[in-house]
Design a protein around this motif. Structure first.
Motif, PDB file in Angstrom:
ATOM      1  N   HIS A   1       0.837  -1.193   0.000  1.00 30.14           N
ATOM      2  CA  HIS A   1       0.000   0.000   0.000  1.00 30.14           C
ATOM      3  C   HIS A   1       0.876   1.248   0.000  1.00 30.14           C
ATOM      4  O   HIS A   1       2.061   1.179   0.326  1.00 30.14           O
ATOM      5  CB  HIS A   1      -0.979   0.031   1.196  1.00 30.14           C
ATOM      6  CG  HIS A   1      -0.369   0.399   2.510  1.00 30.14           C
ATOM      7  ND1 HIS A   1      -0.301  -0.460   3.573  1.00 30.14           N
ATOM      8  CD2 HIS A   1       0.220   1.551   2.940  1.00 30.14           C
ATOM      9  CE1 HIS A   1       0.283   0.142   4.591  1.00 30.14           C
ATOM     10  NE2 HIS A   1       0.611   1.367   4.238  1.00 30.14           N
TER      11      HIS A   1
ATOM     12  N   GLN B   1     -10.054  10.876  11.227  1.00 29.43           N
ATOM     13  CA  GLN B   1      -9.971   9.466  11.581  1.00 29.43           C
ATOM     14  C   GLN B   1     -10.307   9.238  13.035  1.00 29.43           C
ATOM     15  O   GLN B   1     -10.021  10.083  13.889  1.00 29.43           O
ATOM     16  CB  GLN B   1      -8.607   8.875  11.261  1.00 29.43           C
ATOM     17  CG  GLN B   1      -7.434   9.571  11.909  1.00 29.43           C
ATOM     18  CD  GLN B   1      -6.161   8.747  11.740  1.00 29.43           C
ATOM     19  OE1 GLN B   1      -5.916   7.806  12.480  1.00 29.43           O
ATOM     20  NE2 GLN B   1      -5.355   9.098  10.757  1.00 29.43           N
TER      21      GLN B   1
ATOM     22  N   ARG C   1     -13.879   4.743   5.394  1.00 26.62           N
ATOM     23  CA  ARG C   1     -13.042   3.591   5.056  1.00 26.62           C
ATOM     24  C   ARG C   1     -12.590   2.908   6.338  1.00 26.62           C
ATOM     25  O   ARG C   1     -12.141   3.568   7.273  1.00 26.62           O
ATOM     26  CB  ARG C   1     -11.825   4.047   4.258  1.00 26.62           C
ATOM     27  CG  ARG C   1     -10.900   2.931   3.939  1.00 26.62           C
ATOM     28  CD  ARG C   1      -9.839   3.359   2.934  1.00 26.62           C
ATOM     29  NE  ARG C   1      -9.023   2.209   2.651  1.00 26.62           N
ATOM     30  CZ  ARG C   1      -7.715   2.129   2.933  1.00 26.62           C
ATOM     31  NH1 ARG C   1      -7.086   3.141   3.444  1.00 26.62           N
ATOM     32  NH2 ARG C   1      -7.057   1.031   2.678  1.00 26.62           N
TER      33      ARG C   1
ATOM     34  N   HIS D   1     -10.121   0.274   8.338  1.00 23.20           N
ATOM     35  CA  HIS D   1      -8.809  -0.348   8.209  1.00 23.20           C
ATOM     36  C   HIS D   1      -8.460  -1.168   9.442  1.00 23.20           C
ATOM     37  O   HIS D   1      -8.373  -0.639  10.553  1.00 23.20           O
ATOM     38  CB  HIS D   1      -7.728   0.702   7.961  1.00 23.20           C
ATOM     39  CG  HIS D   1      -6.367   0.093   7.826  1.00 23.20           C
ATOM     40  ND1 HIS D   1      -6.052  -0.777   6.802  1.00 23.20           N
ATOM     41  CD2 HIS D   1      -5.260   0.182   8.586  1.00 23.20           C
ATOM     42  CE1 HIS D   1      -4.801  -1.174   6.951  1.00 23.20           C
ATOM     43  NE2 HIS D   1      -4.298  -0.607   8.026  1.00 23.20           N
TER      44      HIS D   1
ATOM     45  N   HIS E   1      -6.154  -5.202  10.185  1.00 24.15           N
ATOM     46  CA  HIS E   1      -5.302  -6.159   9.485  1.00 24.15           C
ATOM     47  C   HIS E   1      -5.983  -7.529   9.463  1.00 24.15           C
ATOM     48  O   HIS E   1      -7.218  -7.601   9.373  1.00 24.15           O
ATOM     49  CB  HIS E   1      -3.908  -6.196  10.115  1.00 24.15           C
ATOM     50  CG  HIS E   1      -3.124  -4.912   9.890  1.00 24.15           C
ATOM     51  ND1 HIS E   1      -1.925  -4.642  10.494  1.00 24.15           N
ATOM     52  CD2 HIS E   1      -3.395  -3.836   9.103  1.00 24.15           C
ATOM     53  CE1 HIS E   1      -1.475  -3.454  10.091  1.00 24.15           C
ATOM     54  NE2 HIS E   1      -2.361  -2.939   9.252  1.00 24.15           N
TER      55      HIS E   1
ATOM     56  N   TYR F   1     -15.563  -8.278   7.587  1.00 19.25           N
ATOM     57  CA  TYR F   1     -14.444  -7.496   7.057  1.00 19.25           C
ATOM     58  C   TYR F   1     -13.480  -8.407   6.308  1.00 19.25           C
ATOM     59  O   TYR F   1     -13.221  -9.534   6.733  1.00 19.25           O
ATOM     60  CB  TYR F   1     -13.725  -6.819   8.231  1.00 19.25           C
ATOM     61  CG  TYR F   1     -12.475  -6.073   7.848  1.00 19.25           C
ATOM     62  CD1 TYR F   1     -12.552  -4.797   7.325  1.00 19.25           C
ATOM     63  CD2 TYR F   1     -11.214  -6.639   8.031  1.00 19.25           C
ATOM     64  CE1 TYR F   1     -11.402  -4.101   6.974  1.00 19.25           C
ATOM     65  CE2 TYR F   1     -10.060  -5.954   7.686  1.00 19.25           C
ATOM     66  CZ  TYR F   1     -10.163  -4.687   7.161  1.00 19.25           C
ATOM     67  OH  TYR F   1      -9.020  -4.003   6.816  1.00 19.25           O
TER      68      TYR F   1
ATOM     69  N   GLN G   1     -10.383  -2.998   0.858  1.00 19.55           N
ATOM     70  CA  GLN G   1     -10.575  -1.877   1.791  1.00 19.55           C
ATOM     71  C   GLN G   1     -10.917  -0.608   1.038  1.00 19.55           C
ATOM     72  O   GLN G   1     -10.170   0.365   1.070  1.00 19.55           O
ATOM     73  CB  GLN G   1      -9.307  -1.663   2.602  1.00 19.55           C
ATOM     74  CG  GLN G   1      -8.890  -2.900   3.369  1.00 19.55           C
ATOM     75  CD  GLN G   1      -7.642  -2.639   4.194  1.00 19.55           C
ATOM     76  OE1 GLN G   1      -7.414  -1.527   4.656  1.00 19.55           O
ATOM     77  NE2 GLN G   1      -6.835  -3.658   4.383  1.00 19.55           N
TER      78      GLN G   1
ATOM     79  N   TRP H   1     -11.378   5.794   8.827  1.00 22.22           N
ATOM     80  CA  TRP H   1     -11.107   7.050   8.126  1.00 22.22           C
ATOM     81  C   TRP H   1     -12.411   7.628   7.602  1.00 22.22           C
ATOM     82  O   TRP H   1     -13.319   6.877   7.219  1.00 22.22           O
ATOM     83  CB  TRP H   1     -10.199   6.811   6.914  1.00 22.22           C
ATOM     84  CG  TRP H   1      -8.745   6.925   7.189  1.00 22.22           C
ATOM     85  CD1 TRP H   1      -8.069   8.031   7.587  1.00 22.22           C
ATOM     86  CD2 TRP H   1      -7.768   5.885   7.054  1.00 22.22           C
ATOM     87  NE1 TRP H   1      -6.718   7.749   7.714  1.00 22.22           N
ATOM     88  CE2 TRP H   1      -6.514   6.445   7.386  1.00 22.22           C
ATOM     89  CE3 TRP H   1      -7.813   4.555   6.679  1.00 22.22           C
ATOM     90  CZ2 TRP H   1      -5.332   5.713   7.360  1.00 22.22           C
ATOM     91  CZ3 TRP H   1      -6.643   3.831   6.648  1.00 22.22           C
ATOM     92  CH2 TRP H   1      -5.413   4.398   6.989  1.00 22.22           C
TER      93      TRP H   1
END
Ligand code: HEM
Length: 355
Positions: free
Chosen positions: A132, A211, A244, A246, A248, A274, A279, A332
């Motif tokens: 990314h 965020q 958005r 995020h 892992h 998820y 993403q 975000w």
């Protein structure tokens, strides 16, 4: 796996059927009960059934004369031709193997005046090694004011704001490219770039990136259902443009809620399952007006148990960290903040106070 012609698609018929029935494809994780999104990839009612019936009927070609015209794809930028392109000053050499720390590469804009930006797109140099890229703006005041500008990850679309809405990049700003490279057995070199399209008209709303992040996560070993939340309160009225999620590999579910000053709660986006591999920014079909005092809350669920097939190690307590085997929790969001006063024609435009 090209799917541009019948001949290319036919061998995949069975895989297409199972990807559709399992919900793996098209990749879109938002629960349709909450929010309408302009970049929704999901199929219209009936389309899935049509495709499955085609496969069940032996996946025939039909009459080629009835076929729609082949789609044209443009190579290169998906935004309009950028007014300016900033590229990493030199290529980053990615070795064939090993773990690479995040790279932070400053790129000066050399802007001598404030710029309003209508669209941004990040293009990796070698997409086989770019896990990314996140580009933040350091406004050059030395106050460590770093605001998220744009990102790239596979499947992400560029950011294009409605006319009248724009991001502000101040004179003297530096763009910082946060690059996460993953090795894949073949040495490579990458020079990622970002393209900006300037606003053609003075904006009436400024796009501000916010965020809600939970840096304090500590997920116990084997824990199948760990929850955490973080929130941000708006000190002025703003339109919510997109969101958005995020996390892992242990990320399980994610939700954005608005808690209004009246105490009423609304779910803005729900991702019940998820998937780390997908993403996207979820752009609202209609920006949502959030009154002053609204709390934007991000809520996340994690699965650190051995039943999570993506879990690299269920035996450890997992904390916040940059690598994929660590965890993160960031919600975000993009807000469109009304500019206090419409700028006079020809005058230098001033942003509204941020949230
Ligand atoms: C009706 C729509 C779609 C169908 C029928 C479809 C079908 C498929 C199939 C059969 C596979 C292979 C699955 C496997 O190996 O198990 C696949 C993989 C993939 N598709 Fe799609 N797809 C659709 C939409 C999309 C869209 C909209 C995107 C991108 C935005 C996309 C991106 C990918 C990618 C990157 C992979 C490989 C990664 C993976 O296996 O997870 N697909 N798709």
């Amino acid at each position: 796996m090209p799917l541009l012609t019948y001949q290319q698609a036919r061998p995949w018929a069975k895989a297409i059927r199972s990807a559709l029935l399992s919900g793996k494809m098209p990749p879109w994780q938002a629960d349709p009960h909450y929010g309408k999104f302009s970049n929704d990839l999901s199929l219209a009612p009936g389309e899935k059934e049509t495709l499955v019936a085609w496969v069940d009927g032996g996946a025939p070609e039909g009459n080629p004369a009835d076929a729609p015209r082949p789609r044209q794809f443009t190579e290169g930028w998906r935004i309009a031709k950028p007014d300016v392109v900033f590229e990493m000053p030199e290529a980053f050499e990615v070795p064939a193997s090993g773990v690479i720390d995040y790279q932070y590469i400053p790129v000066k804009t050399n802007f001598t005046e404030d710029k309003w930006v209508q669209a941004v797109e990040v293009r990796p140099g070698d997409r086989s090694v770019v896990h990314h890229a996140i580009i933040v703006v350091d406004d050059g005041t030395g106050m460590q004011n770093e605001e998220y500008l744009a990102g790239y990850a596979p499947g992400m679309s560029p950011q294009i704001w409605e006319p009248g809405q724009a991001r502000l990049i101040k004179a003297g700003s530096t763009l910082i490219f946060q690059m996460h490279y993953q090795t894949n057995g073949k040495a490579s070199a990458d020079r990622t770039k970002i393209g900006l399209v300037f606003a053609r008209q003075p904006p009436s709303r400024q796009i501000v990136a916010g965020q809600a992040a939970a840096h304090w996560i500590a997920i116990p070993p084997g824990e199948p259902d760990y929850h955490t939340a973080a929130s941000v309160t708006l000190h002025q009225e703003a339109y919510l443009v997109g969101m958005r999620a995020h996390m892992h590999l242990r990320g399980k579910s994610f939700e954005f809620r608005a808690i209004y000053p009246s105490g009423e709660t609304e779910i803005l986006l729900s991702i019940p399952k998820y998937d780390f591999n997908w993403q996207p920014y979820y752009y609202l079909a209609t920006p949502k007006l959030l009154p002053k005092g609204t709390r934007i809350e991000a809520r996340a669920g994690f699965d650190n148990s051995p039943n999570n097939p993506f879990n690299p190690d269920p035996g450890k307590t997992i904390f916040w960290g940059p690598q994929t085997w660590d965890e993160m929790m960031i919600g975000w969001f993009d807000l469109a903040v009304p500019l206090k006063t419409a700028p006079e024609p020809g005058s230098k435009m001033k942003p509204g106070s941020s949230f």
